[in-house]
Design a protein around this motif. Structure first.
Motif, PDB file in Angstrom:
ATOM      1  N   GLU A 171      37.761  22.757  57.131  1.00  0.00           N
ATOM      2  CA  GLU A 171      38.038  23.919  57.978  1.00  0.00           C
ATOM      3  C   GLU A 171      39.023  24.866  57.298  1.00  0.00           C
ATOM      4  N   LEU A 172      40.033  24.311  56.647  1.00  0.00           N
ATOM      5  CA  LEU A 172      41.001  25.157  55.957  1.00  0.00           C
ATOM      6  C   LEU A 172      40.351  25.880  54.789  1.00  0.00           C
ATOM      7  N   GLN A 181      40.123  29.953  54.241  1.00  0.00           N
ATOM      8  CA  GLN A 181      40.649  30.617  53.050  1.00  0.00           C
ATOM      9  C   GLN A 181      39.645  31.578  52.425  1.00  0.00           C
ATOM     10  N   GLU A 182      38.362  31.410  52.744  1.00  0.00           N
ATOM     11  CA  GLU A 182      37.373  32.353  52.244  1.00  0.00           C
ATOM     12  C   GLU A 182      37.588  33.756  52.816  1.00  0.00           C
ATOM     13  N   SER A 183      38.222  33.832  53.990  1.00  0.00           N
ATOM     14  CA  SER A 183      38.504  35.152  54.555  1.00  0.00           C
ATOM     15  C   SER A 183      39.496  35.925  53.692  1.00  0.00           C
ATOM     16  N   THR A 235      39.659  35.632  50.356  1.00  0.00           N
ATOM     17  CA  THR A 235      38.847  36.106  49.230  1.00  0.00           C
ATOM     18  C   THR A 235      38.056  37.350  49.612  1.00  0.00           C
ATOM     19  N   SER A 236      37.495  37.326  50.819  1.00  0.00           N
ATOM     20  CA  SER A 236      36.735  38.486  51.280  1.00  0.00           C
ATOM     21  C   SER A 236      37.626  39.705  51.443  1.00  0.00           C
ATOM     22  N   ALA A 237      38.818  39.497  51.995  1.00  0.00           N
ATOM     23  CA  ALA A 237      39.733  40.624  52.193  1.00  0.00           C
ATOM     24  C   ALA A 237      40.193  41.206  50.862  1.00  0.00           C
ATOM     25  N   LYS A 238      40.432  40.368  49.870  1.00  0.00           N
ATOM     26  CA  LYS A 238      40.848  40.872  48.559  1.00  0.00           C
ATOM     27  C   LYS A 238      39.739  41.687  47.907  1.00  0.00           C
ATOM     28  N   ALA A 239      38.495  41.286  48.129  1.00  0.00           N
ATOM     29  CA  ALA A 239      37.383  42.069  47.592  1.00  0.00           C
ATOM     30  C   ALA A 239      37.350  43.461  48.213  1.00  0.00           C
ATOM     31  N   GLY A 240      37.869  43.575  49.438  1.00  0.00           N
ATOM     32  CA  GLY A 240      37.890  44.874  50.094  1.00  0.00           C
ATOM     33  C   GLY A 240      38.802  45.881  49.425  1.00  0.00           C
ATOM     34  N   ILE A 241      39.787  45.405  48.635  1.00  0.00           N
ATOM     35  CA  ILE A 241      40.677  46.338  47.936  1.00  0.00           C
ATOM     36  C   ILE A 241      39.890  47.130  46.898  1.00  0.00           C
ATOM     37  N   GLY A 242      39.055  46.434  46.134  1.00  0.00           N
ATOM     38  CA  GLY A 242      38.228  47.128  45.147  1.00  0.00           C
ATOM     39  C   GLY A 242      37.240  48.086  45.806  1.00  0.00           C
ATOM     40  N   ASN A 264      46.719  34.879  59.072  1.00  0.00           N
ATOM     41  CA  ASN A 264      45.803  34.146  59.949  1.00  0.00           C
ATOM     42  C   ASN A 264      45.504  32.757  59.405  1.00  0.00           C
ATOM     43  N   VAL A 265      45.357  32.655  58.098  1.00  0.00           N
ATOM     44  CA  VAL A 265      45.136  31.349  57.489  1.00  0.00           C
ATOM     45  C   VAL A 265      46.378  30.474  57.661  1.00  0.00           C
TER      46      VAL A 265
END
Length: 425
Positions: A37-38, A42-44, A46-53, A113-114
């Motif tokens: 579950e953790l 944590q994939e969220s 990774t997804s949020a960091k991709a949003g910076i680019g 959130n994590v």
């Protein structure tokens, strides 16, 4: 790297070959490393960091190509005129910077959130570990009582043959022993279920990761200091407060992006008109057609939208309302943190006082009564019912002590989580 860290790393990579005592800290580290579950949470991040680019991308240029020819029937035929053009939208109002800032705050919110999910995972793991310890010790105590009752039954069988006790007294001792055997079976089932409950936080079977491990169930005293120090730590490190702050920052950046998006973006178009020259000729009616010289024309066009839709400020009002809600939620979270810290501190003190009373008084006195009545019973100065009543009272005292120890561990966990700490037991 300490010897304990080497041992823990080896356990995390492969099942522990040694049946060494398993501390709560080692179990919690394994939960952090293996929890499915953790890992999903944590994939969220990774997804949020991709949003910076993604936020840093600029509008793509547009290329257009037109072709035209005069519809005149002549000899020779008129050539095709090509008009390539390149258009580029120019962002204004700091839209790109606002997007990037909002993306960064979104990463911070995802991380908080994590961390909040990890805090909840700590709570469930601590509760499972504490319950496994309690049920294990309940089984150990009931096994001791059953052994004592079995000795009484064996002694009564000898005394019955010698005529010292009657058949009813022997049957009574057997009934009490058999009843305790049934209770022991149930206690063992509860202990096995509690052991199985250690697996879900790990994301894999507990016995597979820690085969034949013995839980180290010593409860450490925790005292975080004064109430003011605990409250200050809670407001700084508590997960729900940090999530509320990150949410407020994210919504503020979102409101700034909404305001930046209200500015109009002009479009600049650079075009080229290439006309190929042609000689004069004669059309289909025999009339003369004049020739044209070759030409090149460069055009620069600026298109600015007329912002009639900007007269409505609904998007700004909605964004600012979200910011106001987040501010109120932050105040509520801070107030809730203060209340929970004080409540957890009071509960911990009460649980510790209750545990001390059991440990220092109740258990000692109850055991003295049992030992005294056992000697009196075998010497004929006390009845079997008196000794059985004392034994039941002592067992109840032990059950109360074990529950008090579990309550103290849970209260300690709740206080540590309430101030944003990784719990220790």
């Amino acid at each position: 790297m300490t010897r304990f860290n080497y041992f823990l790393a080896a356990c995390l990579m492969s099942p522990c070959a040694m049946a060494a005592p398993l501390s709560f800290d080692a179990y919690l580290s394994a939960v952090e490393h293996n929890s499915l579950e953790l890992q999903a949470q944590q994939e969220s991040i990774t997804s949020a960091k991709a949003g910076i680019g993604i936020a840093g991308l600029r509008p793509d240029p547009q290329f257009s190509l037109g072709a035209g020819r005069e519809a005149v029937q002549s000899l020779p035929r008129h050539p095709v005129t090509w008009t390539p053009a390149l258009a580029m939208t120019i962002e204004t109002g700091g839209k790109r910077d606002a997007r990037i800032k909002a993306a960064h705050s979104n990463v911070a919110l995802a991380e908080e959130n994590v961390a909040g999910f990890k805090s909840a995972l700590y709570a469930s793991s601590a509760a499972a570990f504490t319950e496994a310890c309690r049920t294990r010790d309940v089984v150990a105590r009931k096994e001791q009582t059953l052994a004592a009752l079995s000795k009484v039954v064996a002694a009564n069988e000898v005394r019955r043959k010698a005529g010292d006790v009657g058949g009813i007294e022997l049957l009574q001792s057997r009934v009490e022993r058999d009843r305790f055997q049934a209770e022991l079976l149930q206690a063992r089932s509860d202990a096995h279920s509690a052991q199985l409950a250690l697996s879900p936080p790990l994301g894999r079977p507990f016995d597979e990761l820690f085969p034949e491990a013995q839980l180290a169930c010593e409860v450490l005293e925790f005292d975080g200091g004064t109430s003011s120090a605990l409250l200050a730590q809670a407001l700084d490190a508590r997960s729900d407060v940090r999530i509320a702050r990150a949410t407020l920052d994210n919504l503020r950046d979102g409101a700034a992006l909404v305001r930046a998006n209200r500015s109009v973006d002009p479009t600049v178009t650079l075009g080229l008109s290439a006309v190929r020259g042609y000689h004069g000729g004669v059309d289909g009616n025999g009339a003369a057609v004049d020739g044209t010289a070759r030409s090149r024309a460069v055009t620069l066009t600026l298109a600015v939208p007329i912002p009639l839709s900007r007269r409505d400020h609904g998007d700004v009002v909605q964004a600012e309302a979200g910011v106001t809600q987040a501010m109120l939620a932050l105040r509520q979270a801070e107030l809730q943190a203060q209340i929970q810290v004080r409540t957890a501190q009071l509960q911990l003190r009460a649980a510790q006082d209750k545990l001390a009373r059991y440990h220092d008084g109740v258990l000692v006195d109850a055991q003295k009564v049992v030992d005294g009545l056992r000697l009196s019973y075998f010497s004929g100065n006390a009845s079997l019912l008196e000794w059985l009543a004392a034994q039941r009272s002592a067992d109840d005292a032990w059950q109360g002590y074990l529950q008090a120890r579990a309550d103290a561990a849970n209260a300690s966990t709740q206080l540590q989580l309430a101030i944003g700490r990784r719990p220790v037991l």
